[in-house]
Design a protein around this motif. Structure first.
Motif, short mmCIF file in Angstrom:
data_model
loop_
_atom_site.label_atom_id
_atom_site.label_comp_id
_atom_site.label_asym_id
_atom_site.label_seq_id
_atom_site.Cartn_x
_atom_site.Cartn_y
_atom_site.Cartn_z
N UNK A 225 -29.63 -42.42 6.84
CA UNK A 225 -29.97 -43.24 8.01
C UNK A 225 -30.11 -44.71 7.58
N UNK A 226 -30.90 -44.91 6.53
CA UNK A 226 -30.88 -46.26 5.95
C UNK A 226 -30.56 -46.10 4.48
N UNK A 227 -29.69 -46.95 4.00
CA UNK A 227 -29.17 -46.81 2.64
C UNK A 227 -30.23 -47.22 1.62
N UNK A 228 -30.48 -46.36 0.63
CA UNK A 228 -31.45 -46.71 -0.41
C UNK A 228 -30.72 -47.01 -1.72
N UNK A 229 -31.34 -47.86 -2.53
CA UNK A 229 -30.81 -48.12 -3.86
C UNK A 229 -31.63 -47.27 -4.83
N UNK A 230 -30.98 -46.24 -5.36
CA UNK A 230 -31.72 -45.22 -6.12
C UNK A 230 -31.29 -45.20 -7.59
N UNK A 231 -32.28 -45.31 -8.48
CA UNK A 231 -32.00 -45.18 -9.91
C UNK A 231 -32.38 -43.78 -10.37
N UNK A 232 -31.52 -43.17 -11.16
CA UNK A 232 -31.86 -41.86 -11.71
C UNK A 232 -31.86 -41.95 -13.23
N UNK A 233 -33.02 -41.65 -13.81
CA UNK A 233 -33.15 -41.71 -15.27
C UNK A 233 -32.96 -40.29 -15.79
N UNK A 234 -31.88 -40.06 -16.48
CA UNK A 234 -31.60 -38.71 -17.00
C UNK A 234 -30.15 -38.35 -16.73
N UNK A 235 -29.66 -37.40 -17.51
CA UNK A 235 -28.24 -37.01 -17.33
C UNK A 235 -28.08 -35.51 -17.43
N UNK A 236 -29.18 -34.78 -17.24
CA UNK A 236 -29.10 -33.31 -17.27
C UNK A 236 -28.63 -32.78 -15.93
N UNK A 237 -28.76 -31.47 -15.77
CA UNK A 237 -28.27 -30.80 -14.57
C UNK A 237 -28.92 -31.30 -13.29
N UNK A 238 -30.23 -31.49 -13.32
CA UNK A 238 -30.90 -31.92 -12.09
C UNK A 238 -30.54 -33.36 -11.74
N UNK A 239 -30.41 -34.20 -12.77
CA UNK A 239 -30.01 -35.58 -12.53
C UNK A 239 -28.65 -35.58 -11.84
N UNK B 260 -40.64 -41.63 -8.71
CA UNK B 260 -40.82 -40.18 -8.55
C UNK B 260 -40.48 -39.47 -9.85
N UNK B 261 -41.22 -38.40 -10.12
CA UNK B 261 -40.79 -37.49 -11.20
C UNK B 261 -40.38 -36.20 -10.49
N UNK B 262 -39.73 -35.29 -11.22
CA UNK B 262 -39.31 -34.05 -10.56
C UNK B 262 -39.79 -32.84 -11.37
N UNK C 226 -40.82 -32.03 -6.31
CA UNK C 226 -40.35 -30.83 -7.02
C UNK C 226 -39.23 -30.19 -6.22
N UNK C 227 -38.00 -30.41 -6.64
CA UNK C 227 -36.88 -29.73 -5.96
C UNK C 227 -36.95 -28.24 -6.32
N UNK C 228 -37.01 -27.40 -5.30
CA UNK C 228 -37.15 -25.96 -5.58
C UNK C 228 -35.79 -25.28 -5.74
N UNK C 229 -34.97 -25.87 -6.61
CA UNK C 229 -33.68 -25.25 -6.90
C UNK C 229 -33.26 -25.69 -8.30
N UNK C 230 -32.43 -24.86 -8.90
CA UNK C 230 -31.95 -25.16 -10.24
C UNK C 230 -30.76 -26.10 -10.18
N UNK C 231 -30.30 -26.53 -11.35
CA UNK C 231 -29.21 -27.49 -11.40
C UNK C 231 -27.85 -26.90 -11.05
N UNK D 165 -28.08 -28.13 -0.74
CA UNK D 165 -28.30 -28.44 0.68
C UNK D 165 -28.88 -27.22 1.41
N UNK D 166 -29.98 -27.47 2.12
CA UNK D 166 -30.66 -26.37 2.81
C UNK D 166 -31.83 -25.86 2.00
N UNK D 167 -31.93 -26.31 0.74
CA UNK D 167 -33.04 -25.88 -0.11
C UNK D 167 -34.25 -26.80 0.13
N UNK D 168 -35.36 -26.43 -0.53
CA UNK D 168 -36.62 -27.13 -0.27
C UNK D 168 -36.97 -28.12 -1.38
N UNK D 169 -37.51 -29.26 -0.98
CA UNK D 169 -38.09 -30.19 -1.95
C UNK D 169 -39.56 -30.39 -1.59
N UNK D 170 -40.45 -30.16 -2.57
CA UNK D 170 -41.87 -30.39 -2.32
C UNK D 170 -42.17 -31.86 -2.61
#
Ligand SMILES: O=C(O)C(=O)C[C@]1(C(=O)O)C=C[C@@H](O)C=C1
Length: 345
Positions: free
Chosen positions: A94-108, A183-185, A210-215, A220-225
């Motif tokens: 809806x509104x574009x965010x500028x998001x930095x992701x620190x990490x390069x594993x599966x969840x990243x 945010x941390x995950x 806490x994304x409640x799904x694995x990498x 999509x359709x899964x839960x994030x706490x």
């Protein structure tokens, strides 16, 4: 290869080709309608994922399938796949965010992929710039030095193991923009969020996730706490809307509530399945039997889950060790196993 194929089989295969082509055209037609729906949802700010509607879709299609003489389980599987594809096609920002992701594993990777597909601007960073660059290039997004990224994004997500987390926060949080969000995950919140809070400068907000799904799955359709720890309503609203419009279900909790709930749904679940696997292996050895050809439909799913857990063993172990309610959860499991054993004797 066609040599030796009987003429009547060849004719039938041709008929199949035609029908499958039509099937694909129909799926493409459905996808076009979904695209229109996305625009309508974007216009009214309606979430991508609509659980009630999906249940209705599955139920009606299963009935229609039965009317056509098609097994409902097959129809269910097919439409689950269609719905998954439909959701992942629908992501919008809806509104574009500028998001930095620190990490390069599966969840990243999973998060970066979804965010950039939804239209947010994503930049990957990490201690090892080569790895960050590699991930960024494969997703066609930006990459950059940690300090530079921290100082320019609106939202910085740390997708690193808990042991590395505090040092990264200490190094980068002071460089973040005033009013930006961190945010941390991590999978366990006790013993982590308090430490992060202590390191945060006054001008940085903090919502733990806490994304409640694995990498390894389509998220999509899964839960994030979402655990708001230091934030004004602005970021809680903004983040919640951004996640919902990407098709996630959002649950808001306190750190303690989160850890208690995860002791039930994650700690106990993992422990039970890994105990099951060890017992299976021992029993099969003791009985000198190969059970692999005797796997039922539902057990196949259980085995797949066990395989996933084994491949993520380090994370599983960490959750068992860090969740403050884990010890009690495991004891409950053992007590109940013993009790059930007596009931069955
Ligand atoms: O009906 C909708 O709201 C849609 O977005 C379409 C659709 C579908 O493909 O049928 C997809 C996602 C929703 O979770 C529910 C249904």
């Amino acid at each position: 290869m066609t040599q030796g194929v009987p003429e009547e089989l060849r004719i039938k295969r041709k008929e199949l080709d035609k029908v499958d082509r039509e099937l694909l055209s129909l799926i493409a037609k459905r996808m076009k309608i979904v695209k229109d729906i996305t625009e309508i949802k974007r216009k009214y700010g309606i979430p991508v994922f609509d659980k009630a509607r999906e249940e209705q879709v599955l139920k009606t299609r299963e009935i229609w399938g039965l009317e056509e003489g098609i097994d409902w389980r097959f129809v269910e599987e097919v439409f689950k796949l269609i719905l998954q594809q439909s959701r992942s096609q629908q992501l919008y920002a809806k509104s574009k965010l500028y998001i930095g992701i620190y990490g390069y594993g599966g969840m990243a990777r999973t998060l970066a992929e979804v965010f950039s597909r939804a239209g947010h601007k994503v930049v990957i960073t990490g201690r090892n710039l080569e790895k960050a660059k590699e991930l960024a290039q494969s997703l066609k997004v930006e990459w950059g030095e940690p300090k530079e990224v921290a100082s320019k994004v609106e939202w910085l997500i740390l997708a690193v193991p808990p042991d590395a987390l505090i040092d990264v926060v200490r190094e980068l949080a002071p460089l973040m923009r005033s009013g930006s969000l961190l945010s941390d995950i991590s999978s366990v919140k006790s013993g982590i969020v308090d430490k992060i809070l202590k390191e945060l400068p006054e001008y940085v907000e903090y919502i733990s996730l806490h994304p409640l799904f694995g990498p390894d799955i389509d998220p999509i359709g899964e839960t994030i706490v979402m655990i708001p720890l230091k934030s004004y309503d602005y970021w809680v609203r903004e983040l919640s809307q951004a996640l919902v419009s990407m098709g996630f279900e959002v649950v808001t909790a306190s750190p303690d509530e989160h850890d208690k709930a995860m002791a039930v749904t994650q700690v106990l679940h993992h422990f039970a399945l890994l105990t099951l696997k060890r017992s299976m292996d021992e029993l099969a050895k003791e009985l000198d039997v190969n059970y692999e050809g005797y796997v039922t439909y539902s057990f196949k799913k259980t085995l797949d889950t066990i395989k996933r857990l084994e491949s993520l063993f380090d994370v599983v172990k960490e959750i068992q060790q860090r969740n403050p309610y884990a010890k009690n959860a495991r004891r409950k499991f053992i007590e109940n196993a013993e009790q059930l054993n007596e009931e069955f004797a």
